[in-house]
Scaffold this active site. Sequence first.
Site, mmCIF file in Angstrom:
data_model
loop_
_atom_site.group_PDB
_atom_site.id
_atom_site.type_symbol
_atom_site.label_atom_id
_atom_site.label_comp_id
_atom_site.label_asym_id
_atom_site.label_seq_id
_atom_site.Cartn_x
_atom_site.Cartn_y
_atom_site.Cartn_z
ATOM 1 N N HIS A 200 -14.119 -29.801 -30.241
ATOM 2 C CA HIS A 200 -12.805 -30.397 -30.485
ATOM 3 C C HIS A 200 -12.605 -31.755 -29.650
ATOM 4 C CE1 HIS A 200 -12.468 -26.663 -32.731
ATOM 5 N NE2 HIS A 200 -12.132 -27.438 -33.839
ATOM 6 N N ARG A 307 -5.202 -30.785 -39.321
ATOM 7 C CA ARG A 307 -5.298 -29.805 -38.305
ATOM 8 C C ARG A 307 -4.084 -29.521 -37.573
ATOM 9 N NH1 ARG A 307 -10.949 -32.383 -37.745
ATOM 10 N NH2 ARG A 307 -12.391 -30.616 -37.657
ATOM 11 N N ARG A 343 -4.119 -27.366 -43.206
ATOM 12 C CA ARG A 343 -4.559 -26.229 -42.571
ATOM 13 C C ARG A 343 -3.658 -25.525 -41.868
ATOM 14 N NH1 ARG A 343 -10.285 -26.487 -39.276
ATOM 15 N NH2 ARG A 343 -8.863 -27.059 -37.692
ATOM 16 N N GLU A 442 -16.336 -20.922 -43.300
ATOM 17 C CA GLU A 442 -16.780 -21.380 -41.892
ATOM 18 C C GLU A 442 -17.398 -20.292 -41.132
ATOM 19 O OE1 GLU A 442 -13.690 -23.491 -39.674
ATOM 20 O OE2 GLU A 442 -12.262 -22.031 -40.251
ATOM 21 N N ASN A 465 -18.715 -27.253 -39.145
ATOM 22 C CA ASN A 465 -18.926 -27.426 -37.421
ATOM 23 C C ASN A 465 -18.921 -25.760 -37.023
ATOM 24 O OD1 ASN A 465 -18.155 -29.863 -37.895
ATOM 25 N ND2 ASN A 465 -16.074 -29.792 -37.438
ATOM 26 N N ASP A 466 -17.993 -25.114 -37.889
ATOM 27 C CA ASP A 466 -18.044 -23.455 -37.096
ATOM 28 C C ASP A 466 -19.108 -22.915 -37.796
ATOM 29 O OD1 ASP A 466 -16.061 -22.919 -35.294
ATOM 30 O OD2 ASP A 466 -14.471 -23.678 -36.766
ATOM 31 N N CYS A 513 -15.462 -30.353 -44.899
ATOM 32 C CA CYS A 513 -14.552 -30.885 -44.192
ATOM 33 C C CYS A 513 -14.826 -30.821 -42.713
ATOM 34 C CB CYS A 513 -13.086 -30.525 -44.283
ATOM 35 S SG CYS A 513 -12.802 -28.798 -43.845
#
Length: 582
Positions: A200, A307, A343, A442, A465-466, A513
Site C-alpha cells: 500500500h 479506499r 469500498r 481478490e 494486488n491481493d 481495480c
Amino acid sequence: MTSFSIHGVGVSGGIAIGQAHLVSNALLEVVHYQLPSHLIDNEIKRFNDAITTVKLDLEQINLSLRNNAPAELSAFIGTHLMMLADKSLSEIPKDIIRNEQCNAEWAIKLQMDDIVDQFEQIEDEYLRERKQDVIQVVERIIKVLLGHPSQLTTEQQTSALYQERKVILVAHDISPADAIQFKQHQFAAFITDVGGITSHTAILARSLNIPSIVALQRARDLINDGELIIVDGGLGVVIVSPSKEILAEYKLRQEQWELEQQKLKRIKSTKAVTIDGTNIELFANIEVPEDIAAVKASGATGIGLYRTEFLFMNKREMPDEEEQFIAYKTVAEAMKGAVVTIRTLDLGADKQMNPDSIVNCANPALGLRAIRLCLSEPQIFHTQLRALLRASHYGNIKILIPMLSTLAELRQTKLLLERAKLSLRKQNIPFNENIALGGMIEVPAAAINAEAFAKELDFLSIGTNDLIQYTLAIDRTDDTVAHLYNPLHPSVLKLISMTIKAGQKLGKSVAVCGEMAGDAKLTKLLIGMGLRQLSMHPSHVLSVKQQVLHSQLAKLNANARKILGQTDLEKIEPLVVKFNSR
Ligand code: PEP
Ligand code: MG
C-alpha cells in the site's frame, strides 16, 4: 564524492533530480512554513494542546501497565513525562513559534535538534544515548500535531512548501499511515529500503504521481543527507552524486518525459473507445476526498475504488458517522452523478489505523482484515454503512465489499446493510433504496466460485494486488519475494478470466481495480480478455487510454485467447510484448 548507483524496484515512473532528505517515521513529514502574525496565538494553542494530549497519553500508558510489567518500562515512561514537563520542550518551542513565526512542528523539531546536539557533546555513552528519549518524546508531540492541522489553507501551505519540490525523501520504510500524509506536501521523489511493488505504501507513492522506488535495501545507509541524487522511477535506479555528464543526460531525459506527459494531456477529453467502437470505462482509484482534483484532471469518468480505510488512519479514534458521511458525500457531489464506488473498510494487514497499532498475529494478510474485521466489529461496520447510505442520496454511490471469500460473509453483509437501511428509514433519513452492492474478487476462493458471488451481487471488481498475493503466496509487502510477484502468471490470468466469464454469464459488470488496471503494458490483454472497466490511479488514465485508442477488439480477443492457452509464464511474457508491439 564518487558517484554510484543503487538498484531497487521502480513503483512509479519519471525522473527526479534533487537533494536527499533522510527521514525517520513521525519526523518525516515535518516541514517549515511561515505563519501570518494573526495566526501565531492559534499555533501556540495548538502546541499547548499537543503537549497536554501527549502527557495524558503517557499517564494513561503508565496507568495501564500491568503489575507484572518490567519496572524499567514504568521508569522509561516516567523519564518521558519528565522530559515533556521540562521547559526546554514545553516552553522554548513557543518562543520559537513567536520569534520565527513558524509552524509548531517546525519549532519543536528545531528545539529537538538543539537538545540532541547538546547530548552529542556528553562523554558518557549511556547519557549520550538518552538523546533517543528526547527524539521519541518529540515524535509523539509531532504525531499529535499532525493529527490537528494548522490554520493555514492548503494553498498557503503549498506555496510555503514550494521549495520542497526538489527534495527527495529517503526512508528505510514508510507505513501507509505515514505515506498518506505526503499528499499534503510536494516532494520530488520518494525511495525506500524495503517494500513490495504493490504494497500500500507503493500504491500511495504512485498516487502522488512522483517517481518512486522501493526495495533499495541500504539506500538510507548509503546516501547522506543533502546529497544530490537522481531517481529513475521507470528503471528503479538511484544515482548518487552523479557526474556532470550523467546529470546532463538525465536532465535531458527528464525534459523528454515531461514532454510526453504533456502530449498525453491532449487526449484528456477524448472518449476511451477502441478503433472498432467498443467503449472502455476508465475509472479512478482514490484514497481521500482531496484526490478528486487529480481525478478531474485525468479525464477519468468515474471512481472505481475509493479506499475508505485511509479516512481511519492517523486518528486516535474511529471517525464517527457524521465525519464519514461528509467525506463520502463530498466525493459523490464532486463527481456530479458519475459512478462513485466506495469500498467498505479494508483495515488490517499492512493498513493499520496508525503506525503504533499492534498486529497480534503471525500472518496479518491472512488474518482479521477487511470484511472479516467489519463482521467481527458490527458497530463499526453499521456506522460506516449508515454513512454510506446517507451519502448515496447525494450522488451515484455504489458499495464495494473487500476480501470476500465465502458466501456466508456476503449474506451476513447484506443483513447488516438491511439493518442499516432499516435504521435510516425509521428516522426518515433519505438514501438510495436500490444502491448497488459489489464484491471484490481478490481471494482465489472467490475467483473460483465467482459465478455464485455474481448471482448474489450487482457487480464484481477484481483486486489483482491481493489476488496475485494470495494465488502465488507472495507477501505483497516483502521485497525479498518481490521478484516472484508476476501478474502474468498463468494461474493469475486464469482466475481473472474465470471471473470475467462468470460476470458475462450472469450479466453483471466486472472491473479490475488492482494495479494491473493502470499498467499500460497490460491494457490490450485485459480488454482482449473481456474487461470493459478498468480503475486505476488518476496518473495512469491517459497512458491506458492511449492504448485503448490504438486497440482493435477482434485482434485483441484472438491474442488474449492465445495467451490464456499458455501454461508457461516464460512463454506468456514474450507474447505480451509482441501483443503490444503490433
Ligand atoms: C487489490 O487488492 O487489488 C485492491 C485493489 O485492493 P488493495 O490494493 O487496497 O488491497
Ligand atoms: Mg485488496
